[in-house]
Design a protein around this motif. Structure first.
Motif, PDB file in Angstrom:
ATOM      1  N   UNK A  20       0.818  -1.228   0.000  1.00  0.00           N
ATOM      2  CA  UNK A  20       0.000   0.000   0.000  1.00  0.00           C
ATOM      3  C   UNK A  20       0.841   1.263   0.000  1.00  0.00           C
ATOM      4  N   UNK A  21       2.001   1.232   0.645  1.00  0.00           N
ATOM      5  CA  UNK A  21       2.875   2.400   0.636  1.00  0.00           C
ATOM      6  C   UNK A  21       3.412   2.676  -0.763  1.00  0.00           C
ATOM      7  N   UNK A  22       3.776   1.624  -1.483  1.00  0.00           N
ATOM      8  CA  UNK A  22       4.285   1.783  -2.847  1.00  0.00           C
ATOM      9  C   UNK A  22       3.184   2.300  -3.760  1.00  0.00           C
ATOM     10  N   UNK A  23       1.990   1.733  -3.641  1.00  0.00           N
ATOM     11  CA  UNK A  23       0.852   2.183  -4.456  1.00  0.00           C
ATOM     12  C   UNK A  23       0.527   3.635  -4.133  1.00  0.00           C
ATOM     13  N   UNK A  24       0.529   3.997  -2.863  1.00  0.00           N
ATOM     14  CA  UNK A  24       0.262   5.384  -2.466  1.00  0.00           C
ATOM     15  C   UNK A  24       1.305   6.333  -3.013  1.00  0.00           C
ATOM     16  N   UNK A  25       2.571   5.920  -2.996  1.00  0.00           N
ATOM     17  CA  UNK A  25       3.640   6.765  -3.519  1.00  0.00           C
ATOM     18  C   UNK A  25       3.486   6.970  -5.024  1.00  0.00           C
ATOM     19  N   UNK A  26       3.097   5.932  -5.748  1.00  0.00           N
ATOM     20  CA  UNK A  26       2.891   6.044  -7.200  1.00  0.00           C
ATOM     21  C   UNK A  26       1.729   6.980  -7.504  1.00  0.00           C
ATOM     22  N   UNK A  27       0.633   6.833  -6.752  1.00  0.00           N
ATOM     23  CA  UNK A  27      -0.527   7.717  -6.948  1.00  0.00           C
ATOM     24  C   UNK A  27      -0.148   9.167  -6.653  1.00  0.00           C
ATOM     25  N   UNK A  28       0.591   9.388  -5.588  1.00  0.00           N
ATOM     26  CA  UNK A  28       1.031  10.734  -5.231  1.00  0.00           C
ATOM     27  C   UNK A  28       1.936  11.325  -6.310  1.00  0.00           C
ATOM     28  N   UNK A  29       2.816  10.511  -6.855  1.00  0.00           N
ATOM     29  CA  UNK A  29       3.707  10.961  -7.923  1.00  0.00           C
ATOM     30  C   UNK A  29       2.921  11.329  -9.179  1.00  0.00           C
ATOM     31  N   UNK A  30       1.930  10.508  -9.517  1.00  0.00           N
ATOM     32  CA  UNK A  30       1.091  10.818 -10.686  1.00  0.00           C
ATOM     33  C   UNK A  30       0.284  12.099 -10.474  1.00  0.00           C
ATOM     34  N   UNK A  31      -0.227  12.293  -9.266  1.00  0.00           N
ATOM     35  CA  UNK A  31      -0.977  13.513  -8.964  1.00  0.00           C
ATOM     36  C   UNK A  31      -0.081  14.739  -9.074  1.00  0.00           C
ATOM     37  N   UNK A  32       1.150  14.630  -8.590  1.00  0.00           N
ATOM     38  CA  UNK A  32       2.088  15.749  -8.688  1.00  0.00           C
ATOM     39  C   UNK A  32       2.433  16.041 -10.147  1.00  0.00           C
ATOM     40  N   UNK A  33       2.624  14.994 -10.937  1.00  0.00           N
ATOM     41  CA  UNK A  33       2.922  15.190 -12.358  1.00  0.00           C
ATOM     42  C   UNK A  33       1.740  15.854 -13.072  1.00  0.00           C
TER      43      UNK A  33
END
Length: 147
Positions: A20-33
């Motif tokens: 879940x931490x990895x998935x959350x980090x990917x989602x956060x990165x996509x939102x920032x992009x």
């Protein structure tokens, strides 16, 4: 041997907690992009919009009588505002044909409503712009009489 399997089982739950931490980090990165794209890199609507064409000649057409509903008629005169880069003076035959098709059979009450008349004028302008390949940028009613 039981002791060897116990450490393997104890290591499995931390791997599940990391997912879940990895998935959350990917989602956060996509939102920032996405935020960077929309706020910084995306073109402005003002820059993307085409500039307004320059006005050219105005071609006044002879008024026509158009049959309306209930035996009434409309005397309609229009003028075509050409763009400055129009190759030649527009032949108004097609514009008059479009106007006759649009206004024929309508009621006098329908045409007396200023808001509806403006909508019809906008619809006619859209059809005329298409028909004249954007060499006409506006139309003017020079005569609009119902009886």
């Amino acid at each position: 041997m039981a002791s060897k399997t116990a450490p393997a089982e104890s290591e499995a739950p931390p791997k599940k907690k990391k997912l879940p931490l990895v998935v959350g980090a990917v989602v956060l990165l996509l939102a920032a992009a996405a935020a960077v794209w929309f706020l910084v890199l995306a073109p402005d609507d003002a820059e993307a919009a085409e500039p307004e064409p320059e006005k050219g000649d105005v071609v006044a057409l002879d008024p026509v009588s158009i049959n309306l509903a209930d035996g009434s008629y409309l005397r309609l005169g229009i003028a075509l505002q050409q763009t400055a880069d129009a190759a030649h003076e527009a032949d108004g035959s097609e514009a008059l044909d479009l106007a006759i098709s649009l206004f024929s059979g309508r009621s006098v009450e329908d045409l007396a409503d200023l808001d509806h008349r403006a909508e019809l004028k906008g619809e006619l302008l859209t059809e005329v712009e298409e028909a004249y390949h954007d060499e006409v940028m506006d139309i003017y009613f020079t005569e609009f009489v119902t009886q």
